[in-house]
Design a protein around this motif. Sequence first.
Motif, PDB file in Angstrom:
ATOM      1  N   GLN A 175       0.793  -1.226   0.000  1.00 57.53           N
ATOM      2  CA  GLN A 175       0.000   0.000   0.000  1.00 57.53           C
ATOM      3  C   GLN A 175       0.825   1.277   0.000  1.00 57.53           C
ATOM      4  OE1 GLN A 175      -2.003   0.955   3.868  1.00 57.53           O
ATOM      5  NE2 GLN A 175      -1.246  -1.065   4.492  1.00 57.53           N
ATOM      6  N   LEU A 233     -16.363  -0.592  -3.242  1.00 55.70           N
ATOM      7  CA  LEU A 233     -15.305  -0.432  -2.245  1.00 55.70           C
ATOM      8  C   LEU A 233     -15.481   0.815  -1.379  1.00 55.70           C
ATOM      9  CD1 LEU A 233     -12.136  -1.380  -4.338  1.00 55.70           C
ATOM     10  CD2 LEU A 233     -12.984  -2.587  -2.310  1.00 55.70           C
ATOM     11  N   SER A 234     -16.388   1.684  -1.745  1.00 50.77           N
ATOM     12  CA  SER A 234     -16.499   2.990  -1.070  1.00 50.77           C
ATOM     13  C   SER A 234     -16.830   2.870   0.418  1.00 50.77           C
ATOM     14  CB  SER A 234     -17.552   3.850  -1.763  1.00 50.77           C
ATOM     15  OG  SER A 234     -18.833   3.244  -1.680  1.00 50.77           O
ATOM     16  N   THR A 235     -17.471   1.780   0.819  1.00 51.50           N
ATOM     17  CA  THR A 235     -17.815   1.592   2.237  1.00 51.50           C
ATOM     18  C   THR A 235     -16.974   0.495   2.898  1.00 51.50           C
ATOM     19  OG1 THR A 235     -19.595   0.048   1.625  1.00 51.50           O
ATOM     20  CG2 THR A 235     -20.191   2.374   1.890  1.00 51.50           C
ATOM     21  N   ASN A 236     -15.912   0.085   2.220  1.00 50.38           N
ATOM     22  CA  ASN A 236     -15.040  -0.972   2.724  1.00 50.38           C
ATOM     23  C   ASN A 236     -13.964  -0.350   3.610  1.00 50.38           C
ATOM     24  OD1 ASN A 236     -12.685  -2.796   2.810  1.00 50.38           O
ATOM     25  ND2 ASN A 236     -13.831  -4.062   1.350  1.00 50.38           N
ATOM     26  N   ALA A 237     -14.020  -0.625   4.897  1.00 51.50           N
ATOM     27  CA  ALA A 237     -13.106   0.011   5.853  1.00 51.50           C
ATOM     28  C   ALA A 237     -11.652  -0.352   5.573  1.00 51.50           C
ATOM     29  CB  ALA A 237     -13.482  -0.394   7.276  1.00 51.50           C
ATOM     30  N   TRP A 248     -10.296  -1.116   2.726  1.00 55.31           N
ATOM     31  CA  TRP A 248      -9.884  -0.371   1.528  1.00 55.31           C
ATOM     32  C   TRP A 248      -9.612   1.096   1.867  1.00 55.31           C
ATOM     33  CZ3 TRP A 248      -8.239  -0.616  -3.359  1.00 55.31           C
ATOM     34  CH2 TRP A 248      -8.417   0.490  -4.181  1.00 55.31           C
ATOM     35  N   ASN A 249     -10.532   1.707   2.555  1.00 54.17           N
ATOM     36  CA  ASN A 249     -10.396   3.133   2.872  1.00 54.17           C
ATOM     37  C   ASN A 249      -9.228   3.422   3.800  1.00 54.17           C
ATOM     38  OD1 ASN A 249     -12.579   4.081   1.293  1.00 54.17           O
ATOM     39  ND2 ASN A 249     -14.027   3.396   2.860  1.00 54.17           N
ATOM     40  N   GLY A 250      -8.719   2.385   4.462  1.00 53.81           N
ATOM     41  CA  GLY A 250      -7.575   2.580   5.343  1.00 53.81           C
ATOM     42  C   GLY A 250      -6.233   2.416   4.661  1.00 53.81           C
ATOM     43  N   VAL A 273      -5.001   5.086  -0.756  1.00 50.61           N
ATOM     44  CA  VAL A 273      -6.361   5.636  -0.775  1.00 50.61           C
ATOM     45  C   VAL A 273      -6.408   6.899   0.073  1.00 50.61           C
ATOM     46  CG1 VAL A 273      -8.799   5.220  -0.230  1.00 50.61           C
ATOM     47  CG2 VAL A 273      -7.392   3.359  -1.155  1.00 50.61           C
ATOM     48  N   LYS A 274      -5.903   6.817   1.288  1.00 50.31           N
ATOM     49  CA  LYS A 274      -5.935   7.958   2.209  1.00 50.31           C
ATOM     50  C   LYS A 274      -5.124   9.138   1.677  1.00 50.31           C
ATOM     51  CE  LYS A 274      -4.465   5.753   5.836  1.00 50.31           C
ATOM     52  NZ  LYS A 274      -4.064   5.485   7.240  1.00 50.31           N
ATOM     53  N   ASN A 284      -4.514   9.822  -1.525  1.00 50.66           N
ATOM     54  CA  ASN A 284      -4.904  10.192  -2.881  1.00 50.66           C
ATOM     55  C   ASN A 284      -3.796   9.882  -3.899  1.00 50.66           C
ATOM     56  OD1 ASN A 284      -6.805  11.155  -4.738  1.00 50.66           O
ATOM     57  ND2 ASN A 284      -5.968  13.232  -4.688  1.00 50.66           N
TER      58      ASN A 284
END
Length: 320
Positions: free
Chosen positions: A256, A274-278, A280-282, A286-287, A289
């Motif tokens: 990552q 994936l927008s609500t996948n914790a 993934w968002n972590g 992603v964080k 950009n």
Amino acid sequence: MKKLVVVIATLTLLLAGCMKKEDTAPKETPTADGITVTDIYGEHTLNGPAKKIVALEWSQAEELLALDVQPVAMADIEGFGKWVTIDKKVADGVIDVGQRGEPNIEEIAKAKPDLIIGLKTHEKIKGDLEKIAPVLLFDHGSDEATKDLYQDMTISLTRMGVITGKEDAAKAAITHLEDKMAQAKEKINAANLATKDFVFTQAYSVNEAPTFRLFTPNGLVSNVLEGMGLTNKIQDQKPQPWGFVESNVEGLAKYQEAMLLHTVQKDDPLFKNLSTNAAWNGLHFVKNNEMYDLGPGVWTFGSVLSMETLVDNVVTTLVK
């Protein structure tokens, strides 16, 4: 027509240094009429350059287009148009012979080819194909090809140049790609990116579950990106057939701390899902950009034209 001998082992040696801009032209020895080509079954002699070729695999059709040769027929023209974005187009009169894995024998016969080219996966229909025209089958998933899929691409295009009598065009196409890579490297070096480490994925959804093809250092895509001055973050994988491993979000987390370069079809809901996948968002990219969309039409298993599209899209996306 002078005899042109194409031996894969010889081409491998000749092309091993192609990314160093060495002369990659095959050194055939004129002896008699015909062209001798080596496929997975051994040597085959053609009477001369093939003019009416059926291409059962997209990469082979792309090779022909790169040499300004239209196939008389090819597999899945509609799919080719969806997945493969290149500067050359398939002519309107080219016959569609159905799916790559199960081409239509009757449609192939209608094309009246003088040569049919496919992959090892077409062995089961080889007998039927040989009733129509000479057949050459190649294996891009072999142990030798897997070692370096960029080199395998250049060998394959060089061989197609010999088959079609377009050796100079094949050499020029390889040189053109490598010149683009060198120019892109200069632009990327001047862009002062936050990181040059990358993970490249061709991603898609299976029953709404995200699947990531992560491209390994032996892969065609990875070789091109590294030729542009970037560094593949994935260094813990041995050379993989076709140059990728499949992963989920959890597996992707290992890599990552890099930029994520991705190609995803427009109609795929992958990122929406994936927008609500914790997990993934972590992820770091992603964080921070550090995700870059290279467009849906980068065919990762193509030839020089697909790789030129990759180079152009990377430069457009990364260099502001």
